[in-house]
Design a protein around this motif. Sequence first.
Motif, PDB file in Angstrom:
ATOM      1  N   ASP A   1      92.940  43.341  56.056  1.00  0.00           N
ATOM      2  CA  ASP A   1      91.719  43.558  55.573  1.00  0.00           C
ATOM      3  C   ASP A   1      91.840  43.000  54.032  1.00  0.00           C
ATOM      4  O   ASP A   1      90.597  42.646  53.819  1.00  0.00           O
ATOM      5  CB  ASP A   1      91.449  45.118  55.793  1.00  0.00           C
ATOM      6  CG  ASP A   1      90.192  45.280  55.178  1.00  0.00           C
ATOM      7  OD1 ASP A   1      89.285  45.014  55.858  1.00  0.00           O
ATOM      8  OD2 ASP A   1      90.019  46.182  54.177  1.00  0.00           O
ATOM      9  N   ASN A   2      92.917  43.335  53.193  1.00  0.00           N
ATOM     10  CA  ASN A   2      92.892  43.083  52.028  1.00  0.00           C
ATOM     11  C   ASN A   2      92.793  41.505  51.816  1.00  0.00           C
ATOM     12  O   ASN A   2      92.250  41.066  50.918  1.00  0.00           O
ATOM     13  CB  ASN A   2      94.111  43.481  51.313  1.00  0.00           C
ATOM     14  CG  ASN A   2      93.807  44.854  50.683  1.00  0.00           C
ATOM     15  OD1 ASN A   2      92.871  45.474  50.893  1.00  0.00           O
ATOM     16  ND2 ASN A   2      94.751  45.446  49.933  1.00  0.00           N
ATOM     17  N   ALA A   3      93.701  40.731  52.574  1.00  0.00           N
ATOM     18  CA  ALA A   3      93.973  39.534  52.805  1.00  0.00           C
ATOM     19  C   ALA A   3      92.453  38.795  52.841  1.00  0.00           C
ATOM     20  O   ALA A   3      92.045  37.624  52.175  1.00  0.00           O
ATOM     21  CB  ALA A   3      94.678  38.971  53.857  1.00  0.00           C
ATOM     22  N   ILE A   4      91.535  39.295  53.997  1.00  0.00           N
ATOM     23  CA  ILE A   4      90.201  38.668  54.128  1.00  0.00           C
ATOM     24  C   ILE A   4      89.308  39.170  52.770  1.00  0.00           C
ATOM     25  O   ILE A   4      88.455  38.098  52.601  1.00  0.00           O
ATOM     26  CB  ILE A   4      89.684  39.181  55.365  1.00  0.00           C
ATOM     27  CG1 ILE A   4      90.643  38.854  56.735  1.00  0.00           C
ATOM     28  CG2 ILE A   4      88.365  38.855  55.581  1.00  0.00           C
ATOM     29  CD1 ILE A   4      90.278  39.423  57.724  1.00  0.00           C
ATOM     30  N   LYS A   5      89.350  40.407  52.372  1.00  0.00           N
ATOM     31  CA  LYS A   5      88.643  40.686  51.253  1.00  0.00           C
ATOM     32  C   LYS A   5      88.747  39.806  50.312  1.00  0.00           C
ATOM     33  O   LYS A   5      87.775  39.520  49.671  1.00  0.00           O
ATOM     34  CB  LYS A   5      88.935  42.201  50.967  1.00  0.00           C
ATOM     35  CG  LYS A   5      87.693  42.703  50.340  1.00  0.00           C
ATOM     36  CD  LYS A   5      88.211  44.313  50.027  1.00  0.00           C
ATOM     37  CE  LYS A   5      88.355  44.962  51.183  1.00  0.00           C
ATOM     38  NZ  LYS A   5      88.445  46.365  50.797  1.00  0.00           N
ATOM     39  N   TYR A   6      89.985  39.414  49.752  1.00  0.00           N
ATOM     40  CA  TYR A   6      90.264  38.770  48.383  1.00  0.00           C
ATOM     41  C   TYR A   6      90.655  37.181  48.714  1.00  0.00           C
ATOM     42  O   TYR A   6      91.141  36.678  47.799  1.00  0.00           O
ATOM     43  CB  TYR A   6      91.372  39.472  47.997  1.00  0.00           C
ATOM     44  CG  TYR A   6      91.005  40.958  47.636  1.00  0.00           C
ATOM     45  CD1 TYR A   6      89.802  41.422  46.879  1.00  0.00           C
ATOM     46  CD2 TYR A   6      91.886  41.858  48.091  1.00  0.00           C
ATOM     47  CE1 TYR A   6      89.616  42.535  46.753  1.00  0.00           C
ATOM     48  CE2 TYR A   6      91.819  43.275  47.822  1.00  0.00           C
ATOM     49  CZ  TYR A   6      90.410  43.642  47.074  1.00  0.00           C
ATOM     50  OH  TYR A   6      90.194  44.924  47.080  1.00  0.00           O
ATOM     51  N   THR A   7      90.078  36.678  49.665  1.00  0.00           N
ATOM     52  CA  THR A   7      90.080  35.262  49.964  1.00  0.00           C
ATOM     53  C   THR A   7      88.882  34.639  50.152  1.00  0.00           C
ATOM     54  O   THR A   7      88.137  34.869  50.985  1.00  0.00           O
ATOM     55  CB  THR A   7      91.166  34.824  51.317  1.00  0.00           C
ATOM     56  OG1 THR A   7      92.752  35.646  51.144  1.00  0.00           O
ATOM     57  CG2 THR A   7      91.300  33.529  51.451  1.00  0.00           C
ATOM     58  N   ASN A   8      88.801  33.706  49.450  1.00  0.00           N
ATOM     59  CA  ASN A   8      87.297  33.020  49.420  1.00  0.00           C
ATOM     60  C   ASN A   8      87.056  31.834  50.440  1.00  0.00           C
ATOM     61  O   ASN A   8      85.945  31.604  51.095  1.00  0.00           O
ATOM     62  CB  ASN A   8      86.766  32.507  47.953  1.00  0.00           C
ATOM     63  CG  ASN A   8      86.613  33.901  47.113  1.00  0.00           C
ATOM     64  OD1 ASN A   8      86.271  34.710  47.711  1.00  0.00           O
ATOM     65  ND2 ASN A   8      87.171  33.627  46.000  1.00  0.00           N
ATOM     66  N   THR A   9      88.159  30.967  50.277  1.00  0.00           N
ATOM     67  CA  THR A   9      88.419  30.096  51.349  1.00  0.00           C
ATOM     68  C   THR A   9      89.840  29.643  51.781  1.00  0.00           C
ATOM     69  O   THR A   9      90.611  30.367  51.230  1.00  0.00           O
ATOM     70  CB  THR A   9      87.892  28.424  50.296  1.00  0.00           C
ATOM     71  OG1 THR A   9      88.979  28.523  49.318  1.00  0.00           O
ATOM     72  CG2 THR A   9      86.615  28.559  49.717  1.00  0.00           C
ATOM     73  N   GLY A  10      89.712  28.780  52.868  1.00  0.00           N
ATOM     74  CA  GLY A  10      91.152  28.832  53.583  1.00  0.00           C
ATOM     75  C   GLY A  10      91.266  29.656  54.622  1.00  0.00           C
ATOM     76  O   GLY A  10      90.443  29.777  55.564  1.00  0.00           O
ATOM     77  N   GLY A  11      92.251  30.545  54.487  1.00  0.00           N
ATOM     78  CA  GLY A  11      92.651  31.353  55.707  1.00  0.00           C
ATOM     79  C   GLY A  11      93.797  32.310  55.518  1.00  0.00           C
ATOM     80  O   GLY A  11      94.529  32.105  54.463  1.00  0.00           O
ATOM     81  N   ILE A  12      94.091  32.806  56.632  1.00  0.00           N
ATOM     82  CA  ILE A  12      95.158  33.793  56.680  1.00  0.00           C
ATOM     83  C   ILE A  12      96.441  33.262  57.787  1.00  0.00           C
ATOM     84  O   ILE A  12      95.700  32.986  58.954  1.00  0.00           O
ATOM     85  CB  ILE A  12      94.851  35.202  57.033  1.00  0.00           C
ATOM     86  CG1 ILE A  12      94.233  35.873  55.559  1.00  0.00           C
ATOM     87  CG2 ILE A  12      96.155  36.166  57.025  1.00  0.00           C
ATOM     88  CD1 ILE A  12      92.609  35.729  55.914  1.00  0.00           C
ATOM     89  N   THR A  13      97.556  33.317  57.499  1.00  0.00           N
ATOM     90  CA  THR A  13      98.447  32.892  58.577  1.00  0.00           C
ATOM     91  C   THR A  13      99.661  33.953  58.726  1.00  0.00           C
ATOM     92  O   THR A  13      99.947  34.816  57.570  1.00  0.00           O
ATOM     93  CB  THR A  13      99.116  31.515  58.267  1.00  0.00           C
ATOM     94  OG1 THR A  13      99.833  31.786  56.904  1.00  0.00           O
ATOM     95  CG2 THR A  13      98.409  30.397  58.239  1.00  0.00           C
ATOM     96  N   ILE A  14     100.119  34.257  59.798  1.00  0.00           N
ATOM     97  CA  ILE A  14     100.917  35.235  60.166  1.00  0.00           C
ATOM     98  C   ILE A  14     102.192  34.735  60.748  1.00  0.00           C
ATOM     99  O   ILE A  14     102.127  33.595  61.563  1.00  0.00           O
ATOM    100  CB  ILE A  14     100.535  36.500  61.208  1.00  0.00           C
ATOM    101  CG1 ILE A  14      98.944  36.784  60.481  1.00  0.00           C
ATOM    102  CG2 ILE A  14     101.440  37.410  61.282  1.00  0.00           C
ATOM    103  CD1 ILE A  14      98.401  37.929  61.532  1.00  0.00           C
ATOM    104  N   LYS A  15     103.433  34.993  60.236  1.00  0.00           N
ATOM    105  CA  LYS A  15     104.704  34.504  60.962  1.00  0.00           C
ATOM    106  C   LYS A  15     105.679  35.658  60.971  1.00  0.00           C
ATOM    107  O   LYS A  15     105.693  36.645  60.377  1.00  0.00           O
ATOM    108  CB  LYS A  15     105.191  33.484  59.711  1.00  0.00           C
ATOM    109  CG  LYS A  15     106.389  32.910  60.045  1.00  0.00           C
ATOM    110  CD  LYS A  15     106.933  31.778  59.371  1.00  0.00           C
ATOM    111  CE  LYS A  15     107.366  32.300  57.821  1.00  0.00           C
ATOM    112  NZ  LYS A  15     107.801  31.307  57.027  1.00  0.00           N
ATOM    113  N   LEU A  16     106.488  35.541  62.104  1.00  0.00           N
ATOM    114  CA  LEU A  16     107.275  36.441  62.446  1.00  0.00           C
ATOM    115  C   LEU A  16     108.750  35.990  61.836  1.00  0.00           C
ATOM    116  O   LEU A  16     109.227  34.738  62.170  1.00  0.00           O
ATOM    117  CB  LEU A  16     107.378  36.724  64.024  1.00  0.00           C
ATOM    118  CG  LEU A  16     106.584  37.614  64.465  1.00  0.00           C
ATOM    119  CD1 LEU A  16     106.710  37.888  65.983  1.00  0.00           C
ATOM    120  CD2 LEU A  16     106.791  39.188  63.811  1.00  0.00           C
ATOM    121  N   CYS A  17     109.723  36.677  61.095  1.00  0.00           N
ATOM    122  CA  CYS A  17     110.847  36.322  60.913  1.00  0.00           C
ATOM    123  C   CYS A  17     111.990  37.200  61.287  1.00  0.00           C
ATOM    124  O   CYS A  17     111.758  38.566  61.251  1.00  0.00           O
ATOM    125  CB  CYS A  17     111.177  36.094  59.298  1.00  0.00           C
ATOM    126  SG  CYS A  17     109.881  35.010  58.677  1.00  0.00           S
TER     127      CYS A  17
END
Length: 314
Positions: free
Chosen positions: A215-231
């Motif tokens: 939710d924070n990542a979406i709220k404070y990102t204007n352009t581009g996107g969000i990626t999720i990775k497992l380690c």
Amino acid sequence: MGSMIGYFVIILLAAGSVLAAALFFRHRQKQVMDGLSDMLEAAINGTFSETTFDESRQSSLENRLAQYLAASELSVRSIDVEREKIKELIADISHQTRTPLSNILLYTELLEEEPLGEAAQDSVKKLRQQSEKLQFLMDALVKLSRLETGVFVLHPIRQPLTELVVDGMESYREKAAAQGLSIAFSGTKKAEKDAPVYAYFDKKWSMEALGNILDNAIKYTNTGGITIKLCSYELFACVEVTDTGIGIGEEEHAAVFGRFYRGNAVAEKSGVGIGLYLARFIMQQQGGYIRLSSTPGKGSTFGLYFPTAIVSKL
């Protein structure tokens, strides 16, 4: 000759008295130690009661220990009573505020359907935003209070993290798309690429933590996107959430996890500053933690680290 026999008898009597005294004190010491052991065992098992032990049979040390354990037992009972009171209070607050907030949102929706002027429409929009903010705040505070007071207890079990990631992405995909942002899974960093990544976590509450990060990542990102990775590591498995947002200055990395903290760069954005605090609390309750890596203007990466082995709490 008679005097020598007398001295010998006296010596034997004295030695016998010393031996008898030593045996008595040793027996008494064993009784005291056994009594202390019984008290501690009862306290550990939760069965200690101040009425179980007879003060007339106790030494001063035993009596003081009994008083201490009785006071401790009373303190535990008092804490349990207070916890129940807090539990009832939280339930009452949750119940009493839920209906009025729902009504406010309902009437706001009705107003939005009316032919209003531009100024009135703007006021109704702001009313909706503040109502939703208040509802989110109340929900978050109730959840946090229940966790902190032990009303809700997390139950971590060994399970694959992939399901958590997929569910999280699906839950926030629509919200990201509404802001023109993409949300994607970039893969798993592991020696055996096709093997699932397992960890110990409570899925319901871990979803709450991951959801707050997304939710924070979406709220404070204007352009581009969000990626999720497992380690996957030896002791922990990590869910990394990386965005292309505004970023966070290093001087604020610790502060952003504080309760109600709002950075200067996001003062104009919606939010109450409790999401990251709640996320970190949830991770700590499971034996995990959150790590932040960020540069202003270049985005942020939040790593949620879940234990790969059972973590015992002392």
